[in-house]
Design a protein around this motif. Structure first.
Motif, PDB file in Angstrom:
ATOM      1  N   VAL A 109       0.852  -1.195   0.000  1.00  0.00           N
ATOM      2  CA  VAL A 109       0.000   0.000   0.000  1.00  0.00           C
ATOM      3  C   VAL A 109       0.885   1.241   0.000  1.00  0.00           C
ATOM      4  CG1 VAL A 109      -1.688   1.329   1.327  1.00  0.00           C
ATOM      5  CG2 VAL A 109      -1.949  -1.156   1.118  1.00  0.00           C
ATOM      6  N   GLU A 110       1.877   1.263   0.873  1.00  0.00           N
ATOM      7  CA  GLU A 110       2.808   2.398   0.931  1.00  0.00           C
ATOM      8  C   GLU A 110       3.564   2.562  -0.387  1.00  0.00           C
ATOM      9  OE1 GLU A 110       3.338   4.819   2.876  1.00  0.00           O
ATOM     10  OE2 GLU A 110       2.658   4.250   4.861  1.00  0.00           O
ATOM     11  N   ARG A 111       4.003   1.453  -0.956  1.00  0.00           N
ATOM     12  CA  ARG A 111       4.842   1.492  -2.155  1.00  0.00           C
ATOM     13  C   ARG A 111       4.065   1.953  -3.386  1.00  0.00           C
ATOM     14  NH1 ARG A 111       6.910  -4.063  -3.217  1.00  0.00           N
ATOM     15  NH2 ARG A 111       8.133  -3.612  -1.387  1.00  0.00           N
ATOM     16  N   PHE A 112       2.860   1.447  -3.576  1.00  0.00           N
ATOM     17  CA  PHE A 112       2.140   1.706  -4.817  1.00  0.00           C
ATOM     18  C   PHE A 112       1.182   2.890  -4.758  1.00  0.00           C
ATOM     19  CE2 PHE A 112       3.160  -2.878  -5.190  1.00  0.00           C
ATOM     20  CZ  PHE A 112       4.015  -2.771  -6.265  1.00  0.00           C
ATOM     21  N   VAL A 113       0.706   3.235  -3.570  1.00  0.00           N
ATOM     22  CA  VAL A 113      -0.296   4.290  -3.470  1.00  0.00           C
ATOM     23  C   VAL A 113       0.091   5.366  -2.473  1.00  0.00           C
ATOM     24  CG1 VAL A 113      -2.734   4.759  -3.020  1.00  0.00           C
ATOM     25  CG2 VAL A 113      -2.084   2.567  -3.962  1.00  0.00           C
ATOM     26  N   GLY A 114       0.650   4.949  -1.348  1.00  0.00           N
ATOM     27  CA  GLY A 114       0.882   5.869  -0.233  1.00  0.00           C
ATOM     28  C   GLY A 114      -0.290   5.755   0.729  1.00  0.00           C
ATOM     29  N   MET A 115       0.003   5.751   2.011  1.00  0.00           N
ATOM     30  CA  MET A 115      -1.030   5.521   3.013  1.00  0.00           C
ATOM     31  C   MET A 115      -2.075   6.629   3.024  1.00  0.00           C
ATOM     32  SD  MET A 115      -1.985   3.140   4.998  1.00  0.00           S
ATOM     33  CE  MET A 115      -0.549   2.091   5.184  1.00  0.00           C
ATOM     34  N   GLU A 116      -1.660   7.863   2.818  1.00  0.00           N
ATOM     35  CA  GLU A 116      -2.613   8.980   2.863  1.00  0.00           C
ATOM     36  C   GLU A 116      -3.688   8.852   1.780  1.00  0.00           C
ATOM     37  OE1 GLU A 116      -2.649  13.811   2.425  1.00  0.00           O
ATOM     38  OE2 GLU A 116      -0.820  12.849   3.143  1.00  0.00           O
ATOM     39  N   LEU A 117      -3.280   8.622   0.553  1.00  0.00           N
ATOM     40  CA  LEU A 117      -4.243   8.460  -0.549  1.00  0.00           C
ATOM     41  C   LEU A 117      -5.108   7.226  -0.324  1.00  0.00           C
ATOM     42  CD1 LEU A 117      -5.382   9.264  -3.290  1.00  0.00           C
ATOM     43  CD2 LEU A 117      -3.475   8.036  -4.356  1.00  0.00           C
ATOM     44  N   PHE A 118      -4.505   6.146   0.129  1.00  0.00           N
ATOM     45  CA  PHE A 118      -5.241   4.912   0.405  1.00  0.00           C
ATOM     46  C   PHE A 118      -6.335   5.152   1.456  1.00  0.00           C
ATOM     47  CE2 PHE A 118      -5.576   1.131   3.149  1.00  0.00           C
ATOM     48  CZ  PHE A 118      -6.126   0.235   2.245  1.00  0.00           C
ATOM     49  N   LEU A 119      -5.977   5.812   2.551  1.00  0.00           N
ATOM     50  CA  LEU A 119      -6.953   6.050   3.613  1.00  0.00           C
ATOM     51  C   LEU A 119      -8.055   7.013   3.178  1.00  0.00           C
ATOM     52  CD1 LEU A 119      -4.614   6.126   6.733  1.00  0.00           C
ATOM     53  CD2 LEU A 119      -6.194   4.304   6.023  1.00  0.00           C
ATOM     54  N   ARG A 120      -7.714   7.966   2.329  1.00  0.00           N
ATOM     55  CA  ARG A 120      -8.753   8.854   1.788  1.00  0.00           C
ATOM     56  C   ARG A 120      -9.770   8.059   0.978  1.00  0.00           C
ATOM     57  NH1 ARG A 120      -4.729  12.900   0.391  1.00  0.00           N
ATOM     58  NH2 ARG A 120      -4.927  12.222  -1.763  1.00  0.00           N
ATOM     59  N   GLU A 121      -9.277   7.113   0.180  1.00  0.00           N
ATOM     60  CA  GLU A 121     -10.182   6.291  -0.640  1.00  0.00           C
ATOM     61  C   GLU A 121     -11.031   5.375   0.234  1.00  0.00           C
ATOM     62  OE1 GLU A 121     -12.108   5.026  -4.057  1.00  0.00           O
ATOM     63  OE2 GLU A 121     -10.850   6.771  -3.691  1.00  0.00           O
ATOM     64  N   ILE A 122     -10.443   4.815   1.287  1.00  0.00           N
ATOM     65  CA  ILE A 122     -11.204   3.992   2.238  1.00  0.00           C
ATOM     66  C   ILE A 122     -12.329   4.826   2.843  1.00  0.00           C
ATOM     67  CG2 ILE A 122     -11.085   2.855   4.505  1.00  0.00           C
ATOM     68  CD1 ILE A 122      -9.899   1.124   2.325  1.00  0.00           C
ATOM     69  N   HIS A 123     -11.990   6.021   3.292  1.00  0.00           N
ATOM     70  CA  HIS A 123     -12.977   6.913   3.914  1.00  0.00           C
ATOM     71  C   HIS A 123     -14.072   7.294   2.909  1.00  0.00           C
ATOM     72  CE1 HIS A 123     -14.595   9.934   6.582  1.00  0.00           C
ATOM     73  NE2 HIS A 123     -14.531  10.799   5.581  1.00  0.00           N
ATOM     74  N   ARG A 124     -13.685   7.620   1.693  1.00  0.00           N
ATOM     75  CA  ARG A 124     -14.649   8.015   0.655  1.00  0.00           C
ATOM     76  C   ARG A 124     -15.676   6.914   0.408  1.00  0.00           C
ATOM     77  NH1 ARG A 124     -15.902   7.691  -4.547  1.00  0.00           N
ATOM     78  NH2 ARG A 124     -14.313   6.197  -5.137  1.00  0.00           N
ATOM     79  N   ARG A 125     -15.231   5.669   0.459  1.00  0.00           N
ATOM     80  CA  ARG A 125     -16.120   4.537   0.218  1.00  0.00           C
ATOM     81  C   ARG A 125     -16.907   4.117   1.463  1.00  0.00           C
ATOM     82  NH1 ARG A 125     -14.847   1.443  -4.448  1.00  0.00           N
ATOM     83  NH2 ARG A 125     -13.232   2.461  -5.673  1.00  0.00           N
ATOM     84  N   GLY A 126     -16.553   4.670   2.614  1.00  0.00           N
ATOM     85  CA  GLY A 126     -17.248   4.309   3.842  1.00  0.00           C
ATOM     86  C   GLY A 126     -16.810   2.964   4.400  1.00  0.00           C
ATOM     87  N   PHE A 127     -15.641   2.479   3.983  1.00  0.00           N
ATOM     88  CA  PHE A 127     -15.117   1.207   4.461  1.00  0.00           C
ATOM     89  C   PHE A 127     -14.325   1.418   5.747  1.00  0.00           C
ATOM     90  CE2 PHE A 127     -14.712  -0.563  -0.170  1.00  0.00           C
ATOM     91  CZ  PHE A 127     -16.085  -0.607  -0.274  1.00  0.00           C
ATOM     92  N   GLN A 128     -13.959   0.322   6.386  1.00  0.00           N
ATOM     93  CA  GLN A 128     -13.091   0.368   7.554  1.00  0.00           C
ATOM     94  C   GLN A 128     -11.848  -0.458   7.251  1.00  0.00           C
ATOM     95  OE1 GLN A 128     -15.098   0.188  11.496  1.00  0.00           O
ATOM     96  NE2 GLN A 128     -16.828  -0.440  10.237  1.00  0.00           N
ATOM     97  N   VAL A 129     -10.766  -0.134   7.945  1.00  0.00           N
ATOM     98  CA  VAL A 129      -9.501  -0.817   7.701  1.00  0.00           C
ATOM     99  C   VAL A 129      -8.773  -1.005   9.021  1.00  0.00           C
ATOM    100  CG1 VAL A 129      -8.285   1.337   7.181  1.00  0.00           C
ATOM    101  CG2 VAL A 129      -7.421  -0.790   6.250  1.00  0.00           C
ATOM    102  N   ALA A 130      -8.067  -2.122   9.126  1.00  0.00           N
ATOM    103  CA  ALA A 130      -7.258  -2.415  10.308  1.00  0.00           C
ATOM    104  C   ALA A 130      -5.878  -2.847   9.832  1.00  0.00           C
ATOM    105  CB  ALA A 130      -7.899  -3.526  11.142  1.00  0.00           C
ATOM    106  N   GLU A 131      -4.877  -2.629  10.689  1.00  0.00           N
ATOM    107  CA  GLU A 131      -3.521  -3.067  10.382  1.00  0.00           C
ATOM    108  C   GLU A 131      -3.008  -3.911  11.539  1.00  0.00           C
ATOM    109  OE1 GLU A 131       0.915  -1.367   9.264  1.00  0.00           O
ATOM    110  OE2 GLU A 131      -0.689   0.036   9.695  1.00  0.00           O
ATOM    111  N   ASN A 132      -2.372  -5.030  11.184  1.00  0.00           N
ATOM    112  CA  ASN A 132      -1.782  -5.901  12.182  1.00  0.00           C
ATOM    113  C   ASN A 132      -0.627  -6.648  11.544  1.00  0.00           C
ATOM    114  OD1 ASN A 132      -1.820  -8.932  13.373  1.00  0.00           O
ATOM    115  ND2 ASN A 132      -2.212  -7.430  14.977  1.00  0.00           N
ATOM    116  N   ALA A 133       0.525  -6.621  12.192  1.00  0.00           N
ATOM    117  CA  ALA A 133       1.707  -7.375  11.756  1.00  0.00           C
ATOM    118  C   ALA A 133       2.033  -7.161  10.285  1.00  0.00           C
ATOM    119  CB  ALA A 133       1.512  -8.860  12.047  1.00  0.00           C
ATOM    120  N   GLY A 134       1.925  -5.917   9.840  1.00  0.00           N
ATOM    121  CA  GLY A 134       2.287  -5.603   8.465  1.00  0.00           C
ATOM    122  C   GLY A 134       1.223  -5.934   7.432  1.00  0.00           C
ATOM    123  N   GLN A 135       0.044  -6.324   7.877  1.00  0.00           N
ATOM    124  CA  GLN A 135      -1.056  -6.633   6.967  1.00  0.00           C
ATOM    125  C   GLN A 135      -2.160  -5.600   7.145  1.00  0.00           C
ATOM    126  OE1 GLN A 135      -1.286  -9.327   4.666  1.00  0.00           O
ATOM    127  NE2 GLN A 135       0.891  -9.474   5.155  1.00  0.00           N
TER     128      GLN A 135
END
Length: 82
Positions: free
Chosen positions: A36-62
């Motif tokens: 995610v960091e390499r191809f998109v960047g976390m900021e853009l990724f999280l904006r897209e998650i928020h825009r779609r109304g989804f939720q996301v979790a991170e654990n052990a690099g996943q």
């Protein structure tokens, strides 16, 4: 850190990710945090998650993406000390 040598733009990577069958069915998908960091960047990724109304979790690099608007209920917590 974005991979400037990637043949995929961040927009194409996100479009491919969110076009998957699991997403369309309101399921769950998982990606490596470093990808995610390499191809998109976390900021853009999280904006897209928020825009779609989804939720996301991170654990052990996943990164685990819940591709629906239902609440997430954790079924486990810290183990009590006896």
């Amino acid at each position: 850190m974005l991979n400037l040598n990637s043949p995929l733009s961040p927009e194409i990577w996100l479009n491919d990710l969110f076009a998957s069958k699991a997403v369309q069915q309101g399921g769950v998908i998982r990606r490596k945090a470093r990808d995610v960091e390499r191809f998109v960047g976390m900021e853009l990724f999280l904006r897209e998650i928020h825009r779609r109304g989804f939720q996301v979790a991170e654990n052990a690099g996943q990164i685990v993406i819940f591709c629906n608007r239902a609440p997430v209920r954790w079924l486990s917590g810290p183990v009590p000390l006896s």
